[in-house]
Write a protein that holds these residues in place. Structure first.
Motif, PDB file in Angstrom:
ATOM      1  N   ILE A  85      36.477  30.860 -32.835  1.00  0.00           N
ATOM      2  CA  ILE A  85      37.105  29.644 -33.364  1.00  0.00           C
ATOM      3  C   ILE A  85      36.066  28.619 -33.798  1.00  0.00           C
ATOM      4  N   HIS A  86      34.902  28.621 -33.147  1.00  0.00           N
ATOM      5  CA  HIS A  86      33.883  27.612 -33.452  1.00  0.00           C
ATOM      6  C   HIS A  86      33.427  27.710 -34.907  1.00  0.00           C
ATOM      7  N   GLU A  87      33.005  28.890 -35.333  1.00  0.00           N
ATOM      8  CA  GLU A  87      32.507  29.065 -36.696  1.00  0.00           C
ATOM      9  C   GLU A  87      33.603  28.803 -37.716  1.00  0.00           C
ATOM     10  N   GLU A  88      34.811  29.278 -37.413  1.00  0.00           N
ATOM     11  CA  GLU A  88      35.934  29.094 -38.333  1.00  0.00           C
ATOM     12  C   GLU A  88      36.246  27.612 -38.538  1.00  0.00           C
ATOM     13  N   CYS A  89      36.272  26.842 -37.434  1.00  0.00           N
ATOM     14  CA  CYS A  89      36.601  25.413 -37.533  1.00  0.00           C
ATOM     15  C   CYS A  89      35.489  24.632 -38.233  1.00  0.00           C
ATOM     16  N   CYS A  90      34.243  25.005 -37.987  1.00  0.00           N
ATOM     17  CA  CYS A  90      33.131  24.314 -38.647  1.00  0.00           C
ATOM     18  C   CYS A  90      33.192  24.505 -40.156  1.00  0.00           C
ATOM     19  N   LYS A  91      33.526  25.708 -40.601  1.00  0.00           N
ATOM     20  CA  LYS A  91      33.649  25.957 -42.030  1.00  0.00           C
ATOM     21  C   LYS A  91      34.777  25.137 -42.629  1.00  0.00           C
ATOM     22  N   GLU A  92      35.880  25.030 -41.899  1.00  0.00           N
ATOM     23  CA  GLU A  92      37.026  24.275 -42.409  1.00  0.00           C
ATOM     24  C   GLU A  92      36.711  22.784 -42.478  1.00  0.00           C
ATOM     25  N   ILE A  93      35.976  22.268 -41.467  1.00  0.00           N
ATOM     26  CA  ILE A  93      35.565  20.864 -41.501  1.00  0.00           C
ATOM     27  C   ILE A  93      34.695  20.604 -42.720  1.00  0.00           C
ATOM     28  N   ASP A  94      33.773  21.514 -42.996  1.00  0.00           N
ATOM     29  CA  ASP A  94      32.877  21.360 -44.133  1.00  0.00           C
ATOM     30  C   ASP A  94      33.666  21.269 -45.443  1.00  0.00           C
ATOM     31  N   VAL A  95      34.702  22.089 -45.570  1.00  0.00           N
ATOM     32  CA  VAL A  95      35.535  22.070 -46.779  1.00  0.00           C
ATOM     33  C   VAL A  95      36.304  20.759 -46.877  1.00  0.00           C
ATOM     34  N   LYS A  96      36.881  20.329 -45.760  1.00  0.00           N
ATOM     35  CA  LYS A  96      37.720  19.125 -45.772  1.00  0.00           C
ATOM     36  C   LYS A  96      36.895  17.865 -46.010  1.00  0.00           C
ATOM     37  N   LEU A  97      35.651  17.859 -45.576  1.00  0.00           N
ATOM     38  CA  LEU A  97      34.809  16.690 -45.822  1.00  0.00           C
ATOM     39  C   LEU A  97      34.508  16.517 -47.309  1.00  0.00           C
ATOM     40  N   ARG A  98      34.603  17.596 -48.069  1.00  0.00           N
ATOM     41  CA  ARG A  98      34.341  17.543 -49.505  1.00  0.00           C
ATOM     42  C   ARG A  98      35.586  17.173 -50.304  1.00  0.00           C
ATOM     43  N   ASP A  99      36.736  17.133 -49.627  1.00  0.00           N
ATOM     44  CA  ASP A  99      38.001  16.828 -50.295  1.00  0.00           C
ATOM     45  C   ASP A  99      38.465  15.429 -49.905  1.00  0.00           C
ATOM     46  N   PRO A 100      38.369  14.448 -50.797  1.00  0.00           N
ATOM     47  CA  PRO A 100      38.743  13.070 -50.443  1.00  0.00           C
ATOM     48  C   PRO A 100      40.206  12.911 -50.078  1.00  0.00           C
ATOM     49  N   ASN A 101      41.043  13.906 -50.416  1.00  0.00           N
ATOM     50  CA  ASN A 101      42.473  13.828 -50.107  1.00  0.00           C
ATOM     51  C   ASN A 101      42.862  14.640 -48.886  1.00  0.00           C
ATOM     52  N   SER A 102      41.870  15.166 -48.160  1.00  0.00           N
ATOM     53  CA  SER A 102      42.186  16.012 -47.003  1.00  0.00           C
ATOM     54  C   SER A 102      42.747  15.180 -45.852  1.00  0.00           C
ATOM     55  N   GLY A 103      43.539  15.843 -45.019  1.00  0.00           N
ATOM     56  CA  GLY A 103      44.113  15.170 -43.856  1.00  0.00           C
ATOM     57  C   GLY A 103      43.057  14.702 -42.872  1.00  0.00           C
ATOM     58  N   LEU A 104      41.886  15.353 -42.885  1.00  0.00           N
ATOM     59  CA  LEU A 104      40.822  14.968 -41.967  1.00  0.00           C
ATOM     60  C   LEU A 104      40.376  13.535 -42.220  1.00  0.00           C
ATOM     61  N   LEU A 105      40.388  13.121 -43.484  1.00  0.00           N
ATOM     62  CA  LEU A 105      39.915  11.782 -43.838  1.00  0.00           C
ATOM     63  C   LEU A 105      41.039  10.751 -43.814  1.00  0.00           C
ATOM     64  N   SER A 106      42.193  11.164 -43.264  1.00  0.00           N
ATOM     65  CA  SER A 106      43.335  10.251 -43.161  1.00  0.00           C
ATOM     66  C   SER A 106      43.701   9.941 -41.720  1.00  0.00           C
ATOM     67  N   GLY A 107      42.943  10.478 -40.771  1.00  0.00           N
ATOM     68  CA  GLY A 107      43.249  10.246 -39.366  1.00  0.00           C
ATOM     69  C   GLY A 107      42.958   8.818 -38.944  1.00  0.00           C
ATOM     70  N   LEU A 108      43.499   8.414 -37.816  1.00  0.00           N
ATOM     71  CA  LEU A 108      43.302   7.054 -37.326  1.00  0.00           C
ATOM     72  C   LEU A 108      41.824   6.776 -37.037  1.00  0.00           C
ATOM     73  N   VAL A 109      41.104   7.788 -36.573  1.00  0.00           N
ATOM     74  CA  VAL A 109      39.673   7.659 -36.285  1.00  0.00           C
ATOM     75  C   VAL A 109      38.836   8.342 -37.351  1.00  0.00           C
ATOM     76  N   THR A 110      39.233   9.562 -37.733  1.00  0.00           N
ATOM     77  CA  THR A 110      38.409  10.330 -38.674  1.00  0.00           C
ATOM     78  C   THR A 110      38.455   9.776 -40.103  1.00  0.00           C
ATOM     79  N   CYS A 111      39.308   8.769 -40.341  1.00  0.00           N
ATOM     80  CA  CYS A 111      39.253   8.104 -41.645  1.00  0.00           C
ATOM     81  C   CYS A 111      37.930   7.353 -41.807  1.00  0.00           C
ATOM     82  N   LYS A 112      37.208   7.149 -40.699  1.00  0.00           N
ATOM     83  CA  LYS A 112      35.925   6.450 -40.718  1.00  0.00           C
ATOM     84  C   LYS A 112      34.740   7.406 -40.842  1.00  0.00           C
ATOM     85  N   LEU A 113      35.015   8.692 -41.061  1.00  0.00           N
ATOM     86  CA  LEU A 113      33.939   9.683 -41.127  1.00  0.00           C
ATOM     87  C   LEU A 113      32.993   9.414 -42.296  1.00  0.00           C
TER      88      LEU A 113
END
Length: 385
Positions: A85-113
């Motif tokens: 799960i570690h490698e899989e999640c790291c790859k997904e984080i990397d993809v989502k950080l490149r997408d300004p519309n991803s849910g990762l960048l809309s979180g209450l805390v992770t919107c500050k990433l």
């Protein structure tokens, strides 16, 4: 009476993924509700953005100011659960950080990433910020070349010593930075000495810095004191420290309490296990062997959970659909706790290798074993049903 185990130090090494938040930790001191909400929000935002399944969790290991930009925060974390799960999640984080519309960048805390920063073996990105004013500063100084020999006066260096370990610590300079930022925290001292995040962390708290080889009027211990401006949490004002000075750290050391919690039988069992691994009687065992043993014991714990579950279902009146569903939920919840405990214990054993030679001493092994034996996550100590 204290157990006859000598204390030992362990190094702090960053071995996990790290993300950076545009968040000033001055607003969330250690132990405060704000710090707790920050960590909880980070975990929940990651779990939601990555759609983590039941049994997979996010464990936050440290939250510290960024070394070169203390208005930002570095969060070190890991994934606990399914294999791979570690490698899989790291790859997904990397993809989502490149997408300004991803849910990762809309979180209450992770919107500050800070989307330009992700330490997980990935290729570095160009620094960017969602804040226009911050981005303007980044654009201005991105390609700036700092001449060789330029001194950073924003911090001064002191050295810390404890039980033979000597490490440097950079202290905010009150002559350059805002006074409210010029403090050192207990966690910074523990991190510098390699205590933070190890089995020793819970049982040791720095209480003072004792200056060495200074004039008498400067030689008094400098204690951590409650700060009214930091919700009563203990800090040291940087104005009380001398640049270039050497300090011995005075700790409130409760390591012996952990070992004293053990019954005589448990104490003897730890020694017996250690000696079984120490085949050449040199007082050290293989770290890999100790970790393999920890994994095997977790497997044994899961087998005990399964046995309790089967025994419960076999009892009259417990075979209804509702009872089985509730029992399965309890079983799965305890599986998660076992995995969390295993991950923490493996990390303790990994960090206990003080000189990096792949071996552990008795006292290091004993501290990790004592934690496991007294932990409520130990399946041998918890009745599931």
């Amino acid at each position: 009476m204290a157990r006859a185990f000598a204390p030992a130090m362990t190094p702090f090494e960053a071995r996990r993924p790290r993300l950076r938040l545009e968040y000033d930790l001055q607003n969330a001191p250690p132990g405060s509700q704000e710090r707790s909400r920050l960590i909880t929000g980070f975990r929940e935002d990651l779990k939601q953005a990555l759609h983590l399944e039941d049994g997979v969790d996010v464990s936050v290991h440290s939250v510290i100011p960024a070394a070169e930009a203390d208005w930002q925060t570095i969060v070190e974390f890991s994934f606990v659960g399914a294999e791979g799960i570690h490698e899989e999640c790291c790859k997904e984080i990397d993809v989502k950080l490149r997408d300004p519309n991803s849910g990762l960048l809309s979180g209450l805390v992770t919107c500050k990433l800070d989307v330009s920063f992700f330490e997980c073996g990935m290729k570095p990105r160009t620094m960017r910020s969602a804040e226009p004013r911050v981005q303007a500063v980044l654009d201005k100084y991105t390609n700036m070349q700092i001449p060789a020999g330029v001194l950073d006066l924003s911090r001064f260096k002191i050295t810390l010593e404890f039980e033979g370990t000597v490490k440097p610590l950079l202290v905010p300079n009150p002559r350059v930075l805002r006074r409210r930022a010029c403090y050192i925290w207990p966690y910074e001292v523990k991190e510098a000495l390699g205590v933070l995040g190890t089995v020793l962390d819970t049982w040791m708290e720095p209480i003072a810095l004792v200056p060495q080889q200074l004039e008498d009027f400067l030689a008094s211990p400098v204690p951590f004191r409650p700060s009214a401006s930091h919700e009563g949490l203990k800090v040291i004002d940087a104005r009380l420290l001398k640049a270039g000075a050497h300090y011995v750290v005075e700790f409130e050391d409760r390591r012996s309490e952990l070992l004293d919690l053990l019954a005589d039988e448990e104490h003897d069992l730890i020694v017996e296990k250690f000696r079984a691994f120490d085949t050449n009687n040199n007082g050290a065992i293989s770290r890999d062997e100790a970790q393999a043993y920890a994994r095997a014991r977790s497997d044994e714990g899961r087998e005990k959970i399964d046995a309790q579950y089967e025994a419960f279902i076999a009892q009259a009146g417990n075979n209804s659909e509702e009872a089985i569903k509730e029992a399965e939920a309890q079983r799965d919840a305890h599986y998660s706790k076992i995995m969390e405990a295993e991950a923490k214990l493996l990390d303790m054993l990994a960090r206990a290798d003080t000189d990096g030679d792949g071996t552990l001493r008795l006292e290091e092994f004993a501290m990790a074993e004592a934690w496991w034996m007294r932990s409520t996550l130990n399946a041998s100590r918890v009745e599931l049903f």
